[in-house]
Design a protein around this motif. Sequence first.
Motif, PDB file in Angstrom:
ATOM      1  N   THR A  29       0.855  -1.183   0.000  1.00  0.00           N
ATOM      2  CA  THR A  29       0.000   0.000   0.000  1.00  0.00           C
ATOM      3  C   THR A  29       0.892   1.234   0.000  1.00  0.00           C
ATOM      4  O   THR A  29       2.012   1.202   0.523  1.00  0.00           O
ATOM      5  CB  THR A  29      -0.916   0.048   1.232  1.00  0.00           C
ATOM      6  OG1 THR A  29      -0.095   0.186   2.391  1.00  0.00           O
ATOM      7  CG2 THR A  29      -1.762  -1.211   1.348  1.00  0.00           C
ATOM      8  N   LYS A  76      -0.411  -4.621   3.895  1.00  0.00           N
ATOM      9  CA  LYS A  76      -1.710  -4.776   4.546  1.00  0.00           C
ATOM     10  C   LYS A  76      -2.255  -6.165   4.218  1.00  0.00           C
ATOM     11  O   LYS A  76      -2.372  -6.531   3.048  1.00  0.00           O
ATOM     12  CB  LYS A  76      -2.673  -3.687   4.047  1.00  0.00           C
ATOM     13  CG  LYS A  76      -4.084  -3.807   4.589  1.00  0.00           C
ATOM     14  CD  LYS A  76      -4.141  -3.463   6.045  1.00  0.00           C
ATOM     15  CE  LYS A  76      -5.582  -3.465   6.512  1.00  0.00           C
ATOM     16  NZ  LYS A  76      -5.709  -3.857   7.885  1.00  0.00           N
ATOM     17  N   ARG A 145       0.849   4.461  12.206  1.00  0.00           N
ATOM     18  CA  ARG A 145      -0.104   3.414  12.617  1.00  0.00           C
ATOM     19  C   ARG A 145      -0.819   3.820  13.909  1.00  0.00           C
ATOM     20  O   ARG A 145      -2.035   3.711  14.012  1.00  0.00           O
ATOM     21  CB  ARG A 145       0.621   2.084  12.853  1.00  0.00           C
ATOM     22  CG  ARG A 145       1.074   1.390  11.606  1.00  0.00           C
ATOM     23  CD  ARG A 145       1.688   0.036  11.929  1.00  0.00           C
ATOM     24  NE  ARG A 145       0.629  -0.955  12.028  1.00  0.00           N
ATOM     25  CZ  ARG A 145       0.416  -1.748  13.079  1.00  0.00           C
ATOM     26  NH1 ARG A 145       1.195  -1.697  14.132  1.00  0.00           N
ATOM     27  NH2 ARG A 145      -0.573  -2.608  13.074  1.00  0.00           N
ATOM     28  N   SER A 151      -3.834   1.830   8.077  1.00  0.00           N
ATOM     29  CA  SER A 151      -4.196   0.597   8.784  1.00  0.00           C
ATOM     30  C   SER A 151      -3.275  -0.545   8.373  1.00  0.00           C
ATOM     31  O   SER A 151      -3.602  -1.711   8.584  1.00  0.00           O
ATOM     32  CB  SER A 151      -5.656   0.242   8.499  1.00  0.00           C
ATOM     33  OG  SER A 151      -5.847   0.028   7.116  1.00  0.00           O
ATOM     34  N   ASP A 152      -2.137  -0.205   7.802  1.00  0.00           N
ATOM     35  CA  ASP A 152      -1.173  -1.214   7.368  1.00  0.00           C
ATOM     36  C   ASP A 152      -0.661  -2.014   8.562  1.00  0.00           C
ATOM     37  O   ASP A 152      -0.625  -1.524   9.691  1.00  0.00           O
ATOM     38  CB  ASP A 152       0.012  -0.555   6.664  1.00  0.00           C
ATOM     39  CG  ASP A 152      -0.386   0.214   5.418  1.00  0.00           C
ATOM     40  OD1 ASP A 152      -1.505   0.009   4.921  1.00  0.00           O
ATOM     41  OD2 ASP A 152       0.426   1.021   4.958  1.00  0.00           O
ATOM     42  N   ASP A 153      -0.219  -3.234   8.283  1.00  0.00           N
ATOM     43  CA  ASP A 153       0.344  -4.083   9.332  1.00  0.00           C
ATOM     44  C   ASP A 153       1.799  -3.721   9.617  1.00  0.00           C
ATOM     45  O   ASP A 153       2.245  -3.744  10.756  1.00  0.00           O
ATOM     46  CB  ASP A 153       0.247  -5.552   8.912  1.00  0.00           C
ATOM     47  CG  ASP A 153      -1.202  -5.969   8.689  1.00  0.00           C
ATOM     48  OD1 ASP A 153      -2.093  -5.491   9.422  1.00  0.00           O
ATOM     49  OD2 ASP A 153      -1.449  -6.768   7.769  1.00  0.00           O
TER      50      ASP A 153
END
Length: 173
Positions: A29, A76, A145, A151-153
């Motif tokens: 992303t 993500k 974050r 909302s990426d990991d």
Amino acid sequence: MREAILEVARLMVIAAKTAPKAVGKDFVTVTILEGEAVRKLGEAMIRYGEENGIRGFIRDGKNVLDSQAVVLVGLKDAQPAGLNCGACGFERCADLVPEEQREFKGPQCVMRLLDLGIALGSAVKVASLLNVDNRIMYRIGVVARREGLVSDDVVMGIPLSAWGKNIYFDRKE
């Protein structure tokens, strides 16, 4: 100057998104922050550094405040590549289940993390070729974050600036 920096950021998005991906699956992303969002991110990084006694967040937050834009590149919901290579620490891909950790969600498939690294390298190459100063900073991702900007990991940030001297190197502290 602002419009030129934003055009470079948009070209960086293309470079990151078209970078090669393991087994042809794309979980990368890319987000561009500008204006007020950059200021809020920089201030939040400084606050986080002060609250946790981590000077690097304060230093990097000051760099963000002096930046015209920030490009966030992350992963993500990345699915394991299905190679059962064990590089993530698990014998089988099916055993890898990322969970929220202190700063990011992990563990992650090493092939997906390589995808992220290649996307980051492609993005900063574009900025460099166009003479826009930049530096990959993991601390930007941590706070982006926490602040809900993405909302990426897992996510890294690339601040962008065009001043008389590169502000991201030869830093104090």
